[in-house]
Every structure is written in structure tokens, then in C-alpha cells.
Design a protein around this motif. Structure first.
Motif, mmCIF file in Angstrom:
data_model
loop_
_atom_site.group_PDB
_atom_site.id
_atom_site.type_symbol
_atom_site.label_atom_id
_atom_site.label_comp_id
_atom_site.label_asym_id
_atom_site.label_seq_id
_atom_site.Cartn_x
_atom_site.Cartn_y
_atom_site.Cartn_z
ATOM 1 N N ARG A 1 -4.762 4.482 6.514
ATOM 2 C CA ARG A 1 -5.257 3.131 6.598
ATOM 3 C C ARG A 1 -4.115 2.141 6.869
ATOM 4 N N TYR A 2 -2.959 2.247 6.466
ATOM 5 C CA TYR A 2 -2.004 1.340 6.222
ATOM 6 C C TYR A 2 -0.652 1.586 7.344
ATOM 7 N N PRO B 1 0.810 -1.325 -0.021
ATOM 8 C CA PRO B 1 0.081 0.114 0.003
ATOM 9 C C PRO B 1 0.735 1.301 0.083
ATOM 10 N N THR C 1 -14.180 7.387 -5.421
ATOM 11 C CA THR C 1 -13.233 8.619 -5.150
ATOM 12 C C THR C 1 -13.931 9.889 -5.273
ATOM 13 N N SER D 1 -11.854 2.329 0.008
ATOM 14 C CA SER D 1 -11.556 1.118 -1.085
ATOM 15 C C SER D 1 -11.722 -0.163 0.087
ATOM 16 N N ARG E 1 -13.413 0.756 -5.458
ATOM 17 C CA ARG E 1 -13.031 1.885 -4.773
ATOM 18 C C ARG E 1 -14.246 2.983 -5.075
ATOM 19 N N SER F 1 -9.189 5.197 2.957
ATOM 20 C CA SER F 1 -7.936 4.834 2.842
ATOM 21 C C SER F 1 -6.995 6.115 2.241
ATOM 22 N N ALA F 2 -7.755 7.069 2.018
ATOM 23 C CA ALA F 2 -7.114 8.530 1.800
ATOM 24 C C ALA F 2 -7.892 9.526 2.050
ATOM 25 N N GLN G 1 -1.655 7.016 1.705
ATOM 26 C CA GLN G 1 -2.509 5.898 2.327
ATOM 27 C C GLN G 1 -2.074 5.518 3.782
ATOM 28 N N HIS H 1 -1.614 15.191 3.880
ATOM 29 C CA HIS H 1 -2.650 14.206 4.440
ATOM 30 C C HIS H 1 -3.042 14.537 5.562
ATOM 31 N N GLU I 1 -10.966 8.793 -0.687
ATOM 32 C CA GLU I 1 -11.232 7.631 -1.300
ATOM 33 C C GLU I 1 -11.620 6.577 -0.252
#
Length: 484
Positions: free
Chosen positions: A156-157, A130, A222, A286, A220, A249-250, A153, A380, A284
């Protein structure tokens, strides 16, 4: 030095030891063109064993080593100093995908693989790696890990350090530490790999990594969303996470000045609305499952947010091409700024809840000193990381303004510290913030960092002049020592 160069040629081959100025030139300047160094040679080994031989030869000769990946960094961390004493260690030939363990959801790769190649190897196995950056086609995974890269991302990750299970590292004396374990549980002492992630090559050279993989994304949604202000954006994030959970996720914020530069300099960019919004958010969702109605889910949350006055307008992508067009607006900001000219750049992090306060207070403080200053704020917001860049629209005014960088930094960085933040969220310290950090880290933190550096690299040969100044008199005992 002739003996050292001969040893490097024996190790890597004559074609991969560069000494002519014109051949070395691309390796001696950073991506932004801010730092220009010199080197004895640029050597490009192709295996871990060759890296170890190069490092050992340099250590025996007392010659500094500057590891360099894709040379896409923004803080001068991979550019040698101007004294010309160092050997630049280019890692682009270490580009093997070593092993993929689908059942363990891990991928072992050489440090010289591009981030895009790592993503593609994961996708070929029906998995996701990711980490995602605008420079993914040219940045190398070793550099991503050495700077603890973030990207779009993280929400989320997590950052790069959260995506790594094991490392292989060549230590400053040429020994190789093989820590390529694909274990999620290993409670046998210090987690040594974490020392090298984010260390910017000052403790050793990352040559390979075992990376975590995740289920491939099959659906997804967006959207480009106009919001009245950053406070509304933060509240919108809370609504999305409350209703959609980990599917968010974003969540990227883009100020009007940033979008206007993209529309000015990037030919393919198109504004989703008739006029640039003062603030916009790229959202976004996902999921690994297909056809679960993410667009409907996103539309429902945005409708609720609009009723609460948090959303002024929104466009939800109806196709992959439309989604990519929205992402182009966000990912082209840095390139548009580079075309526009120099700016005073900040890569800061504060708690998500305090981002609106930072933007309000920083903007007011800067405009009080420089009326009409152009503030390009984006980044971000979902994980508290803003890119906060300053310039003057007129070139002649901007040249004078850039000379006052320390004053602008003091305003921004002191406020960040007051809000419990960091002056470097994802780009690292490099040369750019090596001295600046002395004002904001405690004596205890600096002493611990210097102790680690001394334990691994007592001769100071690994990427000297970056991240931590171990030679400055008084550093670590007086937070204002760097000023005098």
C-alpha cells in the motif's frame, strides 16, 4: 592511530569511544551470527556535528568507517571486515525527534531513532508512519533507509525510499549535506537523496530524515486464509484489490514449513486451524475512517473466492488481540528459523504474476538435487517479495547441506534472473551478496554504480567490502569474473 583515538575521544567523550574487546564485541557480529569482524574502535556520537568530526578525523587518517544502526541486518552490511582497520560508527545516540509538521504531514527525525519511536511520534500526532518490520523495536530509521527496507505494508505505501522527502547526510570527507526539505515537488536537478537510500552506508552517513506521514488507521480487518496453492493466492489478491482498492494494506503468504517452525519454537503461537494449511495468506484491510464495515467487506470477498475454489478456510479476527495473534504467526518466522538452526536464505523478488512459477520451478529443481530438502517460503507476495529459505531437518545433514550454499544459490538466483527478478528484494547486498550480484547486473549497471562510488568516496573509506566490490580485478567486464 593514537592521534585518531584521541580525536575521537575529544569529539564523542571517553565513555562513547570503545576499544576494549569485550565492549566492542556486540558491534562486531551481525544479528544472524554469520559475520564476525574487528575494529580499531567503536565510536558513538550524539549529534550530526559530532558525526561529521568523526568522519573527518577518519578521512584525514585514511581509516575506513562502518556506519551501524540497530545491527539487525541480515546480509552483514553493518559488520566490519576482519582486518580490524575500520572504526565502527554507532548511531544509536542520534535519537531526537526533531520536528513534526502536521499540516505538511511530515516528521523530521534523527537517524538513530528506532522505527518504533518514529511510529509512536507519528501516532501521538494522529498520523501513521507505515514502515513496519518485525524488528521495529530495535532497528534504527537510518539503517532502514540505508537498506531501503520493505516490510509488510509495501503493497500500500511502498518501500522506505518512497516514504522519504529529505535527508541530512555526512559525506565521506566530513562535509554535511543538509537536504532536509519537506517538499513533494522539487524539480531542481538530481534527486540526490535517492543515491543514499539503499546505498548501505557506502556513499555517506545518513544522520536525519524528513519522512512522509499518512492519516491514522481507525479500522482494520485481519484474516488468516488457507489457500490451495500460490496461484490461488495471487488470484485472491486480484479479487481483494478489485473490490477493496487501496484498503488492502498487507497480503502475506506463509508456507506450511514456515508455520510449523513457528508452532514448534514460539510458545505463544497458536494455529488458527486444526492442521497447518499447505499455504496460508495473512490479509489485512485498513482505513482512516471508523466503522465502515471492513470485516463485512473482507468476508464478502473471501466468500466469493471460496466459491471460485481460491479459499479453503478462513478465520477473521474478532478483536485486536486475535489480530495480533495472527500477526505473531507471520512475524515470528525469522526468529523460529534462527532457533531451529542455520539455513540458506534467499530474499528474492519477481513480478507478482510469476511467483507461482518461481515456487514450482525452484522447488522442483532443488528437490531434484536434494530430495527431502526443507523449503521455508513466506513473505510479501503482494509486492512480489519472497523469503525462500532452505535447510535439512536433521542437524548433521544440514551442516553438510549448508556447505553447498553456492550450488543452491545458483539454482535459485539463476531462476530469479530468468523470471526478470532480483536476488535482493529488501535486505540489501552487504557482504553476503556483494560478489553474487556480479553475475546478475549488467556491465553498464556496474560501471554506473562504480562511477557514483568513485565520485563520492574515491578513497573507498565508507563501509568497504559491502554492496559493491570496486577493487576486484576484472569485475564489471565479465559477469563470471567473480568465479575465477
Amino acid at each position: 592511530m593514537n592521534e585518531l583515538l584521541a580525536a575521537l575521544v575529544r569529539t564523542a567523550g571517553a565513555d562513547h569511544v570503545l576499544t576494549a574487546p569485550e565492549d566492542m564485541a556486540p558491534f562486531l557480529t551481525d544479528w544472524r551470527g554469520r559475520y564476525h569482524g574487528a575494529a580499531l574502535a567503536v565510536v558513538k556520537p550524539s549529534t550530526t556535528a559530532q558525526v561529521a568530526e568523526v568522519v573527518s578525523a577518519c578521512a584525514q587518517a585514511g581509516v575506513p568507517i562502518v556506519p551501524q544502526g540497530g545491527n539487525t541486518g541480515l546480509c552483514g552490511g553493518a559488520t566490519p571486515l576482519a582486518d580490524g582497520r575500520a572504526v565502527v560508527l554507532g548511531l544509536s545516540r542520534l535519537d531526537r525527534i526533531r520536528a513534526l509538521d502536521a499540516d505538511n504531514d511530515t516528521l523530521c527525525v534523527d537517524a538513530g531513532c528506532t522505527l518504533a519511536a518514529v511510529q509512536q511520534a507519528a501516532a501521538a500526532a494522529g498520523r501513521l508512519f507505515p514502515l513496519a518490520l518485525a524488528s521495529e523495536g530495535s532497528c534504527l530509521i537510518g539503517g532502514n533507509l540505508s537498506t531501503n527496507a520493505g516490510g509488510v505494508q509495501v503493497l500500500r505505501y511502498g518501500n522506505a525510499r518512497e516514504l522519504v522527502l529529505g535527508l541530512e547526510v555526512v559525506l565521506p570527507d566530513g562535509r554535511v549535506w543538509n537536504g532536509l526539505r519537506g517538499l513533494r515537488k522539487d524539480n531542481t536537478g538530481y534527486d540526490l537523496k535517492q543515491l543514499f537510500i539503499g546505498a548501505e552506508g557506502t556513499l555517506g552517513v545518513i544522520t536525519a530524515a524528513v519522512l512522509k506521514l499518512f492519516p491514522a488507521i481507525r479500522s482494520r480487518a485481519t484474516a488468516w486464509v488457507a489457500v490451495p496453492d500460490p496461484r490461488a493466492a495471487v488470484r485472491l489478491l486480484g479479487l481483494l484489490r478489485g473490490d477493496c482498492g487501496e484498503r488492502v494494506s498487507a497480503f502475506e503468504i506463509v508456507g506450511r514449513s514456515a508455520l510449523e517452525l513457528v508452532l514448534k519454537h514460539i510458545p505463544s503461537a497458536r494455529n488458527p486451524f486444526s492442521q497447518p494449511a499447505r499455504w496460508a495468506v495473512l490479509v489485512e484491510l485498513s482505513d482512516a475512517a471508523a466503522d465502515i464495515g471492513l470485516e463485512t467487506m473482507l468476508q464478502d470477498v473471501l466468500s466469493l473466492a471460496a466459491e471460485q475454489g481460491l479459499v479453503e478456510d478462513a478465520v477473521i479476527a474478532a478483536s485486536l488481540a486475535q489480530a495480533q495473534a495472527l500477526w505473531t504467526l507471520r512475524e515470528s518466522i525469522s526468529e523460529a528459523q534462527r532457533i531451529e538452526g542455520l539455513s540458506i536464505k534467499h530474499d528474492i523478488a519477481v513480478p507478482v504474476s510469476r511467483i507461482p512459477e518461481f515456487l514450482e520451478r525452484a522447488g522442483a529443481a532443488l528437490r531434484a538435487v536434494w530430495p527431502g530438502v526443507r523449503i521455508v517460503a513466506f513473505g510479501h507476495i503482494g509486492d512480489g517479495n519472497l523469503h525462500f529459505n532452505l535447510s535439512r531437518p536433521a542437524a548433521e545433514d544440514n551442516a553438510v547441506f549448508i556447505e553447498r550454499t553456492p550450488e543452491a544459490n545458483r539454482i535459485v538466483h539463476d531462476l530469479v534472473a530468468t523470471l526478470g527478478g532480483s536476488i535482493s528484494a529488501e535486505h540489501g547486498l552487504g557482504q553476503l551478496k556483494r560478489d553474487e550480484i556480479l553475475r546478475y547486473k549488467s556491465v553498464v549497471e556496474l560501471d554506473m554504480m562504480r562511477a557514483i562510488k568513485q565520485a563520492f568516496d574515491p578513497r573507498g573509506l565508507m563501509n568497504p567490502g559491502k554492496l559493491l566490490d570496486t577493487e576486484r580485478p576484472g569485475a564489471g567486464t565479465d559477469p563470471d569474473a567473480w568465479m575465477t
